[in-house]
Design a protein around this motif. Structure first.
Motif, PDB file in Angstrom:
ATOM      1  N   ALA A  89      -2.009   9.421   5.024  1.00 34.12           N
ATOM      2  CA  ALA A  89      -1.293   8.258   4.484  1.00 34.12           C
ATOM      3  C   ALA A  89      -1.065   7.215   5.579  1.00 34.12           C
ATOM      4  O   ALA A  89      -1.268   6.011   5.366  1.00 34.12           O
ATOM      5  CB  ALA A  89       0.041   8.694   3.877  1.00 34.12           C
ATOM      6  N   TRP A  90      -0.653   7.669   6.755  1.00 29.94           N
ATOM      7  CA  TRP A  90      -0.381   6.753   7.873  1.00 29.94           C
ATOM      8  C   TRP A  90      -1.668   6.083   8.347  1.00 29.94           C
ATOM      9  O   TRP A  90      -1.697   4.884   8.608  1.00 29.94           O
ATOM     10  CB  TRP A  90       0.311   7.513   8.994  1.00 29.94           C
ATOM     11  N   LEU A  91      -2.748   6.841   8.418  1.00 30.58           N
ATOM     12  CA  LEU A  91      -4.031   6.263   8.791  1.00 30.58           C
ATOM     13  C   LEU A  91      -4.456   5.214   7.758  1.00 30.58           C
ATOM     14  O   LEU A  91      -4.901   4.114   8.121  1.00 30.58           O
ATOM     15  CB  LEU A  91      -5.104   7.350   8.914  1.00 30.58           C
ATOM     16  N   HIS A  92      -4.324   5.531   6.488  1.00 34.08           N
ATOM     17  CA  HIS A  92      -4.660   4.572   5.432  1.00 34.08           C
ATOM     18  C   HIS A  92      -3.804   3.315   5.574  1.00 34.08           C
ATOM     19  O   HIS A  92      -4.304   2.195   5.475  1.00 34.08           O
ATOM     20  CB  HIS A  92      -4.456   5.206   4.054  1.00 34.08           C
ATOM     21  N   HIS A  93      -2.513   3.509   5.822  1.00 32.79           N
ATOM     22  CA  HIS A  93      -1.593   2.373   5.949  1.00 32.79           C
ATOM     23  C   HIS A  93      -2.011   1.463   7.112  1.00 32.79           C
ATOM     24  O   HIS A  93      -2.079   0.246   6.967  1.00 32.79           O
ATOM     25  CB  HIS A  93      -0.160   2.872   6.142  1.00 32.79           C
ATOM     26  N   GLN A  94      -2.301   2.065   8.247  1.00 32.79           N
ATOM     27  CA  GLN A  94      -2.708   1.280   9.417  1.00 32.79           C
ATOM     28  C   GLN A  94      -4.026   0.552   9.174  1.00 32.79           C
ATOM     29  O   GLN A  94      -4.205  -0.579   9.616  1.00 32.79           O
ATOM     30  CB  GLN A  94      -2.855   2.186  10.641  1.00 32.79           C
TER      31      GLN A  94
ATOM     32  N   SER B 124       0.820  -1.216   0.000  1.00 33.59           N
ATOM     33  CA  SER B 124       0.000   0.000   0.000  1.00 33.59           C
ATOM     34  C   SER B 124       0.855   1.268   0.000  1.00 33.59           C
ATOM     35  O   SER B 124       0.367   2.338  -0.348  1.00 33.59           O
ATOM     36  CB  SER B 124      -0.950   0.008   1.202  1.00 33.59           C
ATOM     37  N   LYS B 125       2.143   1.160   0.374  1.00 26.74           N
ATOM     38  CA  LYS B 125       3.010   2.346   0.352  1.00 26.74           C
ATOM     39  C   LYS B 125       3.171   2.907  -1.055  1.00 26.74           C
ATOM     40  O   LYS B 125       3.521   4.067  -1.217  1.00 26.74           O
ATOM     41  CB  LYS B 125       4.383   2.012   0.945  1.00 26.74           C
TER      42      LYS B 125
END
Length: 166
Positions: free
Chosen positions: A91-96, A59-60
């Motif tokens: 982006a970090w929220l999406h990644h988590q 996803s990154k």
């Protein structure tokens, strides 16, 4: 139609970082995967963990994450810091929320009302669900990619103590 991304040297640097991290997770699996699964009492999950490691953090590269990470970790001259911070947070929220090897993925936010001292109050209550063993194993391979899983946990212990189940 999605906007076409124009890649420049800083974008290439971020791509190289993501590639390198995923490669290190794969190396950590080769070095520690069997031991981690044995310690978790799940040696039968080796093939599943192998496949998870191959797909680790893909996803990154997504539109939702890539630019936010790049602008946060390697900003270009003239880029707005507040915008970069906001993009990184998303982006970090999406990644988590996309990668179940992150403990935050297992956080249930209950925003209903709750009884407190006989009174009904509305507030968000966070319940951390137990992570499946496969996700824990992938998380430990992820941490090992940064060095030692133990060292990573100890460095971030205050944060993770609130998340993990005993």
């Amino acid at each position: 139609m999605a906007e076409k991304i124009k890649f420049e040297s800083k974008d290439k640097k971020m791509l190289d970082y993501a590639d390198s991290h995923i490669q290190k997770v794969s190396q950590a699996f080769k070095k520690y995967g069997t031991q981690i699964l044995k310690e978790l009492g799940a040696p039968d999950l080796n093939d599943d963990l192998f496949h998870r490691v191959i797909a680790h953090d893909k996803s990154k590269y997504s539109e939702e994450e890539f630019i936010g990470y790049r602008k946060h970790f390697d900003p270009k001259p003239g880029e707005d810091k507040d915008e970069a911070d906001a993009l990184y947070a998303r982006a970090w929220l999406h990644h988590q929320n996309t990668n179940s090897h992150h403990p935050e993925y297992w956080a249930l936010i209950d925003d209903s009302t709750h009884e407190v001292d006989g009174k009904t109050e509305a507030y968000a209550k966070i319940t951390y669900l137990a992570m499946p063993k496969l996700d824990i194993a992938e998380m430990l391979c992820d941490w090992a990619a940064f060095g030692s899983p133990r060292a990573w946990f100890e460095k971030n212990q205050q944060y993770y103590t609130h998340i993990f189940h005993p």
